[in-house]
Write a protein that holds these residues in place. Structure first.
Motif, PDB file in Angstrom:
ATOM      1  N   SER A 145       0.940  -1.184  -0.016  1.00 18.00           N
ATOM      2  CA  SER A 145      -0.046   0.006   0.057  1.00 18.00           C
ATOM      3  C   SER A 145       0.998   1.151  -0.014  1.00 18.00           C
ATOM      4  O   SER A 145       1.507   1.605   0.917  1.00 18.00           O
ATOM      5  CB  SER A 145      -1.039   0.042   1.154  1.00 18.00           C
ATOM      6  N   ALA A 146       1.179   1.765  -1.176  1.00 17.08           N
ATOM      7  CA  ALA A 146       2.178   2.792  -1.255  1.00 17.08           C
ATOM      8  C   ALA A 146       1.587   3.968  -0.240  1.00 17.08           C
ATOM      9  O   ALA A 146       2.526   4.732   0.337  1.00 17.08           O
ATOM     10  CB  ALA A 146       2.144   3.375  -2.698  1.00 17.08           C
ATOM     11  N   ARG A 147       0.451   4.423  -0.166  1.00 11.77           N
ATOM     12  CA  ARG A 147      -0.151   5.330   0.386  1.00 11.77           C
ATOM     13  C   ARG A 147       0.181   5.155   2.003  1.00 11.77           C
ATOM     14  O   ARG A 147       0.403   6.181   2.723  1.00 11.77           O
ATOM     15  CB  ARG A 147      -1.794   5.585   0.323  1.00 11.77           C
ATOM     16  N   ASN A 148       0.021   4.025   2.449  1.00 10.46           N
ATOM     17  CA  ASN A 148       0.431   3.867   3.872  1.00 10.46           C
ATOM     18  C   ASN A 148       1.731   3.273   4.183  1.00 10.46           C
ATOM     19  O   ASN A 148       1.954   2.887   5.130  1.00 10.46           O
ATOM     20  CB  ASN A 148      -0.695   2.769   4.562  1.00 10.46           C
ATOM     21  N   LYS A 149       2.487   3.217   2.899  1.00  2.50           N
ATOM     22  CA  LYS A 149       3.900   2.691   3.209  1.00  2.50           C
ATOM     23  C   LYS A 149       3.974   1.322   3.442  1.00  2.50           C
ATOM     24  O   LYS A 149       5.193   0.960   4.195  1.00  2.50           O
ATOM     25  CB  LYS A 149       4.891   3.540   4.016  1.00  2.50           C
ATOM     26  N   ARG A 150       2.918   0.448   3.453  1.00  3.71           N
ATOM     27  CA  ARG A 150       2.850  -0.987   3.733  1.00  3.71           C
ATOM     28  C   ARG A 150       3.647  -1.693   2.511  1.00  3.71           C
ATOM     29  O   ARG A 150       3.363  -1.583   1.642  1.00  3.71           O
ATOM     30  CB  ARG A 150       1.488  -1.383   3.948  1.00  3.71           C
ATOM     31  N   GLY A 151       4.605  -2.723   3.089  1.00  5.02           N
ATOM     32  CA  GLY A 151       5.050  -3.560   2.094  1.00  5.02           C
ATOM     33  C   GLY A 151       6.400  -2.810   1.373  1.00  5.02           C
ATOM     34  O   GLY A 151       6.848  -3.384   0.676  1.00  5.02           O
ATOM     35  N   ILE A 152       6.725  -1.737   1.569  1.00  4.34           N
ATOM     36  CA  ILE A 152       7.697  -0.930   1.076  1.00  4.34           C
ATOM     37  C   ILE A 152       9.042  -1.655   0.973  1.00  4.34           C
ATOM     38  O   ILE A 152       9.878  -1.816   0.296  1.00  4.34           O
ATOM     39  CB  ILE A 152       7.934   0.468   1.258  1.00  4.34           C
ATOM     40  N   ASP A 153       9.430  -2.014   2.258  1.00  9.47           N
ATOM     41  CA  ASP A 153      10.657  -2.645   2.679  1.00  9.47           C
ATOM     42  C   ASP A 153      10.742  -3.994   2.142  1.00  9.47           C
ATOM     43  O   ASP A 153      11.908  -4.421   1.648  1.00  9.47           O
ATOM     44  CB  ASP A 153      10.942  -2.830   4.133  1.00  9.47           C
ATOM     45  N   THR A 154       9.514  -4.572   2.022  1.00  9.19           N
ATOM     46  CA  THR A 154       9.720  -5.938   1.215  1.00  9.19           C
ATOM     47  C   THR A 154       9.902  -5.656  -0.502  1.00  9.19           C
ATOM     48  O   THR A 154      10.703  -6.544  -0.902  1.00  9.19           O
ATOM     49  CB  THR A 154       8.441  -6.694   1.260  1.00  9.19           C
ATOM     50  N   LEU A 155       9.373  -4.572  -0.698  1.00 14.21           N
ATOM     51  CA  LEU A 155       9.392  -4.196  -2.229  1.00 14.21           C
ATOM     52  C   LEU A 155      10.994  -3.879  -2.537  1.00 14.21           C
ATOM     53  O   LEU A 155      11.515  -4.481  -3.447  1.00 14.21           O
ATOM     54  CB  LEU A 155       8.599  -3.205  -2.516  1.00 14.21           C
ATOM     55  N   LEU A 156      11.520  -3.104  -1.884  1.00 15.21           N
ATOM     56  CA  LEU A 156      12.897  -2.549  -1.973  1.00 15.21           C
ATOM     57  C   LEU A 156      14.009  -3.885  -1.871  1.00 15.21           C
ATOM     58  O   LEU A 156      14.997  -4.051  -2.541  1.00 15.21           O
ATOM     59  CB  LEU A 156      13.491  -1.566  -0.958  1.00 15.21           C
ATOM     60  N   ASN A 157      13.682  -4.754  -0.811  1.00 14.19           N
ATOM     61  CA  ASN A 157      14.654  -5.766  -0.528  1.00 14.19           C
ATOM     62  C   ASN A 157      14.411  -6.933  -1.859  1.00 14.19           C
ATOM     63  O   ASN A 157      15.388  -7.478  -2.409  1.00 14.19           O
ATOM     64  CB  ASN A 157      14.079  -6.559   0.439  1.00 14.19           C
ATOM     65  N   THR A 158      13.169  -6.777  -2.602  1.00 13.06           N
ATOM     66  CA  THR A 158      12.955  -7.838  -3.673  1.00 13.06           C
ATOM     67  C   THR A 158      13.936  -7.101  -4.781  1.00 13.06           C
ATOM     68  O   THR A 158      14.521  -8.006  -5.670  1.00 13.06           O
ATOM     69  CB  THR A 158      11.800  -7.948  -3.972  1.00 13.06           C
ATOM     70  N   ILE A 159      13.872  -5.840  -4.909  1.00 12.27           N
ATOM     71  CA  ILE A 159      14.514  -5.206  -6.053  1.00 12.27           C
ATOM     72  C   ILE A 159      15.772  -5.474  -5.808  1.00 12.27           C
ATOM     73  O   ILE A 159      16.858  -5.690  -6.703  1.00 12.27           O
ATOM     74  CB  ILE A 159      14.343  -3.736  -6.099  1.00 12.27           C
ATOM     75  N   ALA A 160      16.481  -5.372  -4.707  1.00 10.79           N
ATOM     76  CA  ALA A 160      17.878  -5.546  -4.345  1.00 10.79           C
ATOM     77  C   ALA A 160      18.395  -7.373  -4.816  1.00 10.79           C
ATOM     78  O   ALA A 160      19.488  -7.074  -5.248  1.00 10.79           O
ATOM     79  CB  ALA A 160      18.272  -5.226  -2.886  1.00 10.79           C
ATOM     80  N   ARG A 161      17.522  -8.026  -4.167  1.00 13.81           N
ATOM     81  CA  ARG A 161      17.971  -9.217  -4.526  1.00 13.81           C
ATOM     82  C   ARG A 161      17.688  -9.792  -6.007  1.00 13.81           C
ATOM     83  O   ARG A 161      18.682 -10.581  -6.353  1.00 13.81           O
ATOM     84  CB  ARG A 161      16.895 -10.343  -3.724  1.00 13.81           C
ATOM     85  N   LEU A 162      16.845  -9.031  -6.847  1.00 13.58           N
ATOM     86  CA  LEU A 162      16.597  -9.317  -8.141  1.00 13.58           C
ATOM     87  C   LEU A 162      18.156  -8.949  -8.894  1.00 13.58           C
ATOM     88  O   LEU A 162      18.670  -9.476  -9.824  1.00 13.58           O
ATOM     89  CB  LEU A 162      15.714  -8.895  -8.802  1.00 13.58           C
ATOM     90  N   LEU A 163      18.419  -7.616  -8.511  1.00 10.37           N
ATOM     91  CA  LEU A 163      19.829  -6.884  -8.995  1.00 10.37           C
ATOM     92  C   LEU A 163      20.842  -7.705  -8.816  1.00 10.37           C
ATOM     93  O   LEU A 163      21.841  -7.708  -9.663  1.00 10.37           O
ATOM     94  CB  LEU A 163      19.692  -5.561  -8.384  1.00 10.37           C
ATOM     95  N   LYS A 164      20.879  -8.250  -7.528  1.00 13.21           N
ATOM     96  CA  LYS A 164      22.259  -9.140  -6.982  1.00 13.21           C
ATOM     97  C   LYS A 164      22.155 -10.386  -7.703  1.00 13.21           C
ATOM     98  O   LYS A 164      23.188 -11.264  -7.874  1.00 13.21           O
ATOM     99  CB  LYS A 164      21.993  -9.306  -5.395  1.00 13.21           C
ATOM    100  N   GLY A 165      21.195 -11.034  -8.391  1.00  4.70           N
ATOM    101  CA  GLY A 165      20.895 -12.169  -8.911  1.00  4.70           C
ATOM    102  C   GLY A 165      20.481 -13.332  -8.015  1.00  4.70           C
ATOM    103  O   GLY A 165      20.467 -14.592  -8.457  1.00  4.70           O
ATOM    104  N   ASP A 166      20.131 -13.016  -6.942  1.00  2.99           N
ATOM    105  CA  ASP A 166      19.542 -13.941  -5.851  1.00  2.99           C
ATOM    106  C   ASP A 166      18.398 -14.322  -6.163  1.00  2.99           C
ATOM    107  O   ASP A 166      17.923 -15.542  -5.820  1.00  2.99           O
ATOM    108  CB  ASP A 166      19.587 -13.268  -4.439  1.00  2.99           C
ATOM    109  N   ILE A 167      17.348 -13.429  -6.820  1.00  2.59           N
ATOM    110  CA  ILE A 167      16.123 -14.002  -7.540  1.00  2.59           C
ATOM    111  C   ILE A 167      16.292 -14.257  -9.208  1.00  2.59           C
ATOM    112  O   ILE A 167      16.943 -13.232  -9.956  1.00  2.59           O
ATOM    113  CB  ILE A 167      15.050 -13.049  -7.403  1.00  2.59           C
ATOM    114  N   GLN A 168      15.987 -15.381  -9.638  1.00  2.03           N
ATOM    115  CA  GLN A 168      16.088 -15.704 -11.295  1.00  2.03           C
ATOM    116  C   GLN A 168      14.541 -15.627 -11.728  1.00  2.03           C
ATOM    117  O   GLN A 168      13.874 -16.147 -11.187  1.00  2.03           O
ATOM    118  CB  GLN A 168      16.668 -17.116 -11.308  1.00  2.03           C
ATOM    119  N   THR A 169      14.278 -14.877 -12.685  1.00  2.49           N
ATOM    120  CA  THR A 169      13.055 -14.931 -13.198  1.00  2.49           C
ATOM    121  C   THR A 169      12.887 -15.631 -14.569  1.00  2.49           C
ATOM    122  O   THR A 169      13.993 -15.990 -15.190  1.00  2.49           O
ATOM    123  CB  THR A 169      12.932 -13.365 -13.668  1.00  2.49           C
TER     124      THR A 169
END
Length: 241
Positions: A145-169
């Motif tokens: 919920s962008a308005r309530n800043k809910r889940g933002i940390d999870t989103l940023l962590n997911t972006i970081a892991r994808l960039l590092k290659g820890d997540i394969q798509t």
């Protein structure tokens, strides 16, 4: 330090710009896209020692060159090749919003589906299984919920892991009628030979089969800027051969 470019795509009214503002705050600037009257906004954010440049693409319902907004969003994803494309969807209207998400999945590999307005969805009794959806689509799915800043940390962590290659798509790609798939299979290797493997050749083959004149023009400009001698009529010859 490498600046990681994160493109935000989505339908109008999904809260995409709210997410952009939540992430970038006052560290943003606006203008117009080069040669266009469409507004352009980008801003920075630092996370775990990495700098992110978020680009707020125009809100669109599709990426089929039906409008300037669609061309701008499409061209950025295909030709500018952001490090991650974040597709923001409305959790209260998933079926309609996933149409754009499926189009992006045909164009890019590093994609995250961001389900926004999850608080509103829950109020309506809508239950979204993000793990099952992620398994089906082949890319990470995060509820926020962008308005309530809910889940933002999870989103940023997911972006970081994808960039590092820890997540394969392995993005889901639509399968079309047998005759269309046959044409794609014939055209795709020729497209790759002409423009190289740095572009989504299957998606380009589909658009060429559709006779997308705007894409033909953009391809010619892009290839010319790279020093190639490929001309627009060569693509036309392939399509009509």
């Amino acid at each position: 330090m490498k600046v990681n470019r994160i493109a935000l795509a989505g339908n109008p009214n999904t809260g995409k710009s709210t997410l952009f503002n939540t992430l970038t705050g006052l560290k943003q600037h606006t203008g117009n896209w080069s040669g266009k009257t469409v507004s352009h906004a980008e801003g920075t954010y630092k996370y775990q020692g990495q700098e992110y440049l978020f680009i707020d693409l125009p809100g669109t319902y599709s990426l089929f060159s039906n409008s300037t907004d669609e061309e701008v969003a499409r061209d950025y994803i295909v030709f500018e090749k952001p490090d991650v494309t974040l597709v923001v969807v409305d959790g209260t209207s998933m079926e309609r919003n996933l149409n754009l998400a499926l189009q992006v999945l045909e164009m890019a590999d590093h994609v995250i589906i961001c389900i926004n307005l999850i608080d509103e969805a829950e109020k309506k009794g809508i239950v979204i299984d993000e793990e099952k959806l992620s398994s089906k689509l082949g890319v990470p799915v995060v509820k926020i919920s962008a308005r309530n800043k809910r889940g933002i940390d999870t989103l940023l962590n997911t972006i970081a892991r994808l960039l590092k290659g820890d997540i394969q798509t392995k993005p889901y790609r639509l399968t079309y009628r047998a005759e269309i798939e046959e044409q794609i299979n014939q055209l795709e290797p020729i497209v790759s030979e002409l423009i190289g493997d740095g572009y989504p050749s299957r998606w380009i083959a589909l658009r060429l089969l559709d006779g997308d004149e705007a894409l033909l023009k953009k391809l010619h400009e892009q290839i010319k800027s790279n020093g190639s001698e490929v001309k627009p009529y060569e693509f036309g010859t392939i399509i009509h051969s």
